[in-house]
Design an enzyme around this catalytic site. Structure first.
Site, mmCIF file in Angstrom:
data_model
loop_
_atom_site.group_PDB
_atom_site.id
_atom_site.type_symbol
_atom_site.label_atom_id
_atom_site.label_comp_id
_atom_site.label_asym_id
_atom_site.label_seq_id
_atom_site.Cartn_x
_atom_site.Cartn_y
_atom_site.Cartn_z
ATOM 1 N N ALA A 61 0.859 -1.186 0.000
ATOM 2 C CA ALA A 61 0.000 0.000 0.000
ATOM 3 C C ALA A 61 0.888 1.226 0.000
ATOM 4 C CB ALA A 61 -0.915 0.012 1.222
ATOM 5 N N VAL A 63 0.533 3.868 1.670
ATOM 6 C CA VAL A 63 0.660 4.431 3.013
ATOM 7 C C VAL A 63 1.608 3.634 3.911
ATOM 8 C CG1 VAL A 63 -1.235 3.192 4.155
ATOM 9 C CG2 VAL A 63 -0.724 5.569 4.804
ATOM 10 N N TYR A 64 1.956 2.405 3.532
ATOM 11 C CA TYR A 64 2.884 1.614 4.346
ATOM 12 C C TYR A 64 4.242 2.307 4.360
ATOM 13 C CZ TYR A 64 -0.443 -2.321 4.080
ATOM 14 O OH TYR A 64 -1.552 -3.137 4.171
ATOM 15 N N ALA A 65 4.621 2.780 5.545
ATOM 16 C CA ALA A 65 5.885 3.519 5.720
ATOM 17 C C ALA A 65 5.975 4.685 4.743
ATOM 18 C CB ALA A 65 7.089 2.596 5.582
ATOM 19 N N TYR A 66 4.802 5.246 4.411
ATOM 20 C CA TYR A 66 4.722 6.420 3.538
ATOM 21 C C TYR A 66 5.493 6.250 2.228
ATOM 22 C CZ TYR A 66 2.920 8.302 7.878
ATOM 23 O OH TYR A 66 2.181 8.479 9.031
#
Length: 216
Positions: A61, A63-66
């Protein structure tokens, strides 16, 4: 390894999907560092072992660890010399990716901006499964579906899915897609464990009736 159809499509994915929420986070003091903070060498090792075991399905995704998770995954596939056709890449859009008011959600604007970022980080020209990561209470479903349909027609996305939506909203989305000839959701990614079995009440019967795949 067993392989299943992705929803009602003709695409086959490994029964075990490699999740990548632990990839990255080393430069962040927040939740992502606590979840994983795996570096490139560790990621290469995990992805390599998964592929060797027959896994061809990998989920991440933005958003995972931006963005770090997508970036590490894309670089790992390059480092390992994996042919693009041999792996099914899934990623998601919805989470907050910046300080601006339009840096989150399922609006057409955020989706169109986000897909380009994901493609660049993954070092690929298409995403196999693009999923809406959460429930947007503001954006009309039609706007979200039209944006996803445009992405499939452009070839940037091949299939679309959803995560963390209620049964009624998914059913409504499927009806709209059928009426307007939009690309329809083929999968739901939802919380399911021995302690949390709520999805068995309404989501599973709906998925079975509509022939959607379930990623837990």
């Amino acid at each position: 390894m067993k392989y299943n159809q992705l929803g009602r499509t003709g695409l086959f994915v490994s029964e075990i999907c490699l999740g990548t929420m632990t990839f990255g986070g080393d430069n962040d003091a927040g939740i992502w560092k606590m979840i994983g903070a795996l570096g490139q060498g560790e990621v290469d090792g995990i992805v390599g072992k998964a592929l060797a075991a027959g896994v061809n399905f990998i989920d991440t995704a933005d958003v995972y660890a931006y963005g770090q998770s997508e970036k590490l995954l894309g670089q790992s596939l390059k480092n390992l010399g994996v042919a693009r056709k041999d792996v099914v890449l899934a990623t998601k859009v919805f989470g907050e990716m910046g300080p601006g008011p339009n840096d989150k959600g399922a609006s057409r604007g955020h989706i169109m901006d986000s897909v380009q970022g994901s493609l660049e980080r993954l070092q690929t020209d298409h995403i196999d499964l693009y999923q809406i990561h959460g429930n947007d209470t503001v954006t009309p479903i039609e706007e979200t579906l039209r944006a996803l349909d445009d992405l499939t027609r452009q070839g940037l996305v091949r299939y679309v899915g959803v995560s963390n939506w209620t049964a009624w909203k998914i059913a409504k989305a499927l009806g709209i897609s059928a009426a307007k000839d939009y690309a329809r959701f083929e999968t739901l990614q939802a919380y399911y464990s021995i302690a949390g079995r709520d999805l068995e009440r309404e989501l599973v019967p709906m998925l079975s009736e509509e022939k959607l795949g379930l990623m837990v």
